[in-house]
Write a protein that holds these residues in place. Structure first.
Motif, PDB file in Angstrom:
ATOM      1  N   ASP A 166      -3.826 -17.754  -4.299  1.00  0.00           N
ATOM      2  CA  ASP A 166      -2.792 -17.401  -5.271  1.00  0.00           C
ATOM      3  C   ASP A 166      -2.897 -15.951  -5.743  1.00  0.00           C
ATOM      4  O   ASP A 166      -1.881 -15.333  -6.111  1.00  0.00           O
ATOM      5  N   ASP A 167      -4.102 -15.404  -5.736  1.00  0.00           N
ATOM      6  CA  ASP A 167      -4.282 -14.018  -6.174  1.00  0.00           C
ATOM      7  C   ASP A 167      -3.542 -13.028  -5.274  1.00  0.00           C
ATOM      8  O   ASP A 167      -3.304 -11.879  -5.680  1.00  0.00           O
ATOM      9  N   HIS A 168      -3.178 -13.448  -4.077  1.00  0.00           N
ATOM     10  CA  HIS A 168      -2.505 -12.549  -3.136  1.00  0.00           C
ATOM     11  C   HIS A 168      -1.013 -12.396  -3.450  1.00  0.00           C
ATOM     12  O   HIS A 168      -0.381 -11.446  -2.980  1.00  0.00           O
ATOM     13  N   LYS A 169      -0.447 -13.326  -4.215  1.00  0.00           N
ATOM     14  CA  LYS A 169       1.006 -13.362  -4.382  1.00  0.00           C
ATOM     15  C   LYS A 169       1.559 -12.097  -5.016  1.00  0.00           C
ATOM     16  O   LYS A 169       2.670 -11.658  -4.692  1.00  0.00           O
ATOM     17  N   ARG A 170       0.797 -11.499  -5.907  1.00  0.00           N
ATOM     18  CA  ARG A 170       1.303 -10.334  -6.639  1.00  0.00           C
ATOM     19  C   ARG A 170       1.620  -9.173  -5.703  1.00  0.00           C
ATOM     20  O   ARG A 170       2.555  -8.411  -5.950  1.00  0.00           O
ATOM     21  N   LEU A 171       0.874  -9.034  -4.629  1.00  0.00           N
ATOM     22  CA  LEU A 171       1.101  -7.906  -3.725  1.00  0.00           C
ATOM     23  C   LEU A 171       2.518  -7.920  -3.160  1.00  0.00           C
ATOM     24  O   LEU A 171       3.115  -6.865  -2.940  1.00  0.00           O
ATOM     25  N   TYR A 172       3.066  -9.102  -2.922  1.00  0.00           N
ATOM     26  CA  TYR A 172       4.361  -9.219  -2.247  1.00  0.00           C
ATOM     27  C   TYR A 172       5.547  -9.111  -3.193  1.00  0.00           C
ATOM     28  O   TYR A 172       6.694  -9.225  -2.762  1.00  0.00           O
ATOM     29  N   THR A 173       5.293  -8.859  -4.460  1.00  0.00           N
ATOM     30  CA  THR A 173       6.359  -8.613  -5.430  1.00  0.00           C
ATOM     31  C   THR A 173       6.782  -7.147  -5.349  1.00  0.00           C
ATOM     32  O   THR A 173       6.114  -6.311  -4.721  1.00  0.00           O
ATOM     33  N   LYS A 174       7.889  -6.820  -6.000  1.00  0.00           N
ATOM     34  CA  LYS A 174       8.345  -5.429  -6.014  1.00  0.00           C
ATOM     35  C   LYS A 174       7.302  -4.524  -6.654  1.00  0.00           C
ATOM     36  O   LYS A 174       6.995  -3.438  -6.136  1.00  0.00           O
ATOM     37  N   ASP A 175       6.747  -4.954  -7.776  1.00  0.00           N
ATOM     38  CA  ASP A 175       5.736  -4.141  -8.459  1.00  0.00           C
ATOM     39  C   ASP A 175       4.489  -3.975  -7.588  1.00  0.00           C
ATOM     40  O   ASP A 175       3.912  -2.884  -7.526  1.00  0.00           O
ATOM     41  N   GLY A 176       4.062  -5.068  -6.935  1.00  0.00           N
ATOM     42  CA  GLY A 176       2.870  -4.986  -6.095  1.00  0.00           C
ATOM     43  C   GLY A 176       3.059  -4.051  -4.921  1.00  0.00           C
ATOM     44  O   GLY A 176       2.161  -3.256  -4.588  1.00  0.00           O
ATOM     45  N   LEU A 177       4.214  -4.113  -4.283  1.00  0.00           N
ATOM     46  CA  LEU A 177       4.478  -3.240  -3.137  1.00  0.00           C
ATOM     47  C   LEU A 177       4.617  -1.780  -3.568  1.00  0.00           C
ATOM     48  O   LEU A 177       4.208  -0.869  -2.838  1.00  0.00           O
ATOM     49  N   GLN A 178       5.187  -1.557  -4.747  1.00  0.00           N
ATOM     50  CA  GLN A 178       5.261  -0.188  -5.254  1.00  0.00           C
ATOM     51  C   GLN A 178       3.864   0.372  -5.519  1.00  0.00           C
ATOM     52  O   GLN A 178       3.596   1.554  -5.262  1.00  0.00           O
ATOM     53  N   LYS A 179       2.978  -0.479  -6.016  1.00  0.00           N
ATOM     54  CA  LYS A 179       1.603  -0.042  -6.233  1.00  0.00           C
ATOM     55  C   LYS A 179       0.917   0.249  -4.899  1.00  0.00           C
ATOM     56  O   LYS A 179       0.213   1.253  -4.751  1.00  0.00           O
ATOM     57  N   LEU A 180       1.104  -0.615  -3.915  1.00  0.00           N
ATOM     58  CA  LEU A 180       0.505  -0.377  -2.595  1.00  0.00           C
ATOM     59  C   LEU A 180       0.984   0.950  -2.006  1.00  0.00           C
ATOM     60  O   LEU A 180       0.210   1.687  -1.385  1.00  0.00           O
ATOM     61  N   ALA A 181       2.262   1.262  -2.197  1.00  0.00           N
ATOM     62  CA  ALA A 181       2.818   2.492  -1.626  1.00  0.00           C
ATOM     63  C   ALA A 181       2.126   3.740  -2.156  1.00  0.00           C
ATOM     64  O   ALA A 181       2.114   4.781  -1.478  1.00  0.00           O
ATOM     65  N   THR A 182       1.539   3.661  -3.354  1.00  0.00           N
ATOM     66  CA  THR A 182       0.862   4.842  -3.907  1.00  0.00           C
ATOM     67  C   THR A 182      -0.387   5.209  -3.122  1.00  0.00           C
ATOM     68  O   THR A 182      -0.904   6.322  -3.256  1.00  0.00           O
ATOM     69  N   ASN A 205      12.264  -6.952  -1.595  1.00  0.00           N
ATOM     70  CA  ASN A 205      11.132  -6.392  -2.331  1.00  0.00           C
ATOM     71  C   ASN A 205      10.592  -5.140  -1.651  1.00  0.00           C
ATOM     72  O   ASN A 205      10.236  -4.157  -2.315  1.00  0.00           O
ATOM     73  N   LEU A 206      10.513  -5.170  -0.322  1.00  0.00           N
ATOM     74  CA  LEU A 206      10.067  -3.977   0.413  1.00  0.00           C
ATOM     75  C   LEU A 206      11.004  -2.796   0.159  1.00  0.00           C
ATOM     76  O   LEU A 206      10.554  -1.661  -0.036  1.00  0.00           O
ATOM     77  N   ALA A 207      12.301  -3.059   0.162  1.00  0.00           N
ATOM     78  CA  ALA A 207      13.283  -1.990  -0.009  1.00  0.00           C
ATOM     79  C   ALA A 207      13.193  -1.342  -1.390  1.00  0.00           C
ATOM     80  O   ALA A 207      13.586  -0.186  -1.566  1.00  0.00           O
ATOM     81  N   ALA A 208      12.642  -2.089  -2.357  1.00  0.00           N
ATOM     82  CA  ALA A 208      12.469  -1.520  -3.697  1.00  0.00           C
ATOM     83  C   ALA A 208      11.290  -0.560  -3.764  1.00  0.00           C
ATOM     84  O   ALA A 208      11.198   0.245  -4.694  1.00  0.00           O
ATOM     85  N   ALA A 209      10.401  -0.630  -2.790  1.00  0.00           N
ATOM     86  CA  ALA A 209       9.175   0.179  -2.818  1.00  0.00           C
ATOM     87  C   ALA A 209       9.129   1.250  -1.742  1.00  0.00           C
ATOM     88  O   ALA A 209       8.366   2.219  -1.874  1.00  0.00           O
ATOM     89  N   PHE A 210       9.916   1.089  -0.683  1.00  0.00           N
ATOM     90  CA  PHE A 210       9.838   1.998   0.457  1.00  0.00           C
ATOM     91  C   PHE A 210      11.215   2.542   0.813  1.00  0.00           C
ATOM     92  O   PHE A 210      12.241   1.918   0.527  1.00  0.00           O
ATOM     93  N   ASP A 211      11.208   3.680   1.476  1.00  0.00           N
ATOM     94  CA  ASP A 211      12.451   4.382   1.789  1.00  0.00           C
ATOM     95  C   ASP A 211      13.177   3.752   2.970  1.00  0.00           C
ATOM     96  O   ASP A 211      14.410   3.699   3.013  1.00  0.00           O
ATOM     97  N   ASP A 212      12.428   3.280   3.950  1.00  0.00           N
ATOM     98  CA  ASP A 212      13.034   2.744   5.170  1.00  0.00           C
ATOM     99  C   ASP A 212      12.258   1.508   5.594  1.00  0.00           C
ATOM    100  O   ASP A 212      11.030   1.559   5.698  1.00  0.00           O
TER     101      ASP A 212
END
Length: 240
Positions: A166-182, A205-212
């Protein structure tokens, strides 16, 4: 010919009993290596097409000859090997939360272990990929905390909607992916393996964090039942 079946190692871990086994698949005349967590199959050397495609597709659009690459999830090592086979890779960090899996490679219990452990470009690191992804530290490699990466390749969960913990779920959210992109340099790539067909909610969710972003469906033959199977590789590029 090897033994028809051998359990190479068996370890209790905080997330379940981890086992490594080798069996002879007589119909194909090959040895098959499998890793199980309790009664669940995590990976098998029968199916490596998508793991290899994860690295090939994730690195394909990147330029340069000294890319800094991170792989989340060591497993049997096929994604890591494909990344090292790419001449553009200059440095590879492989993060795995299970030290037992790293030990299996370092001890030569797995076919790719000696190659990965012996390559000076490759560092096998016992660390929590998901914790590192969501941290404020720039780099994913704890040995190089100030270094952002050209590519991050993830092969841990079955899919964004079917996670191992369950701890992995946050990564796949918009906020989690935006954090990963940093943790990526401008123009860097995040690529993810999934057993499922492309999932629209995750692409959003990916589109909210990445350009393409894009999702590549990988087809391969199941060697035992001669049936076509599918996996997906998501590729997301950070704005440059």
């Amino acid at each position: 010919m090897s033994l028809l079946f051998k359990e190479l190692d068996y370890r209790p871990t905080p997330i379940g009993v981890l086992s490594l086994r080798r069996r002879r698949e007589l119909s194909l005349d090959i040895d098959v290596y499998e890793i199980k967590l309790d009664d669940e199959y995590l990976m098998s050397s029968l199916f490596t097409d998508a793991e290899i495609a994860l690295a090939d597709l994730g690195l394909a659009d990147l330029a340069g000859d000294s890319l800094d690459v991170v792989v989340g999830g060591l497993g049997l090592g096929y994604t890591a090997k494909a990344a090292l086979d790419n001449p553009k890779t200059g440095k590879l960090t492989v993060l795995d939360t299970l030290p037992e899996v790293i030990e299996w490679h370092q001890q030569g219990l797995l076919p790719l272990g000696e190659q990965l452990s012996g390559d000076r470009r490759c560092e096998l690191v016992h660390a929590d990929f998901f914790g590192a992804s969501l941290s404020d530290i720039a780099g994913m490699n704890p040995q190089r905390p100030d270094t952002r990466h050209d590519a991050i390749l993830l092969d841990v969960d079955h899919s964004p909607g079917n996670v191992l913990h369950d701890d992995h779920k946050r990564l796949y959210t918009k906020d989690g992916l935006q954090k990963l992109a940093t943790h990526l340099v401008p123009g860097g790539v995040f690529a993810l393996w999934s057993t499922e067909l492309p999932e629209p909610w995750f692409e959003e969710n990916l589109a909210a964090a990445f350009d393409d972003i894009r999702a590549e469906v990988i087809t391969f033959r199941h060697p035992l039942i001669d049936r076509e199977d599918i996996n997906t590789v998501y590729i997301a590029r950070k704005a440059s």
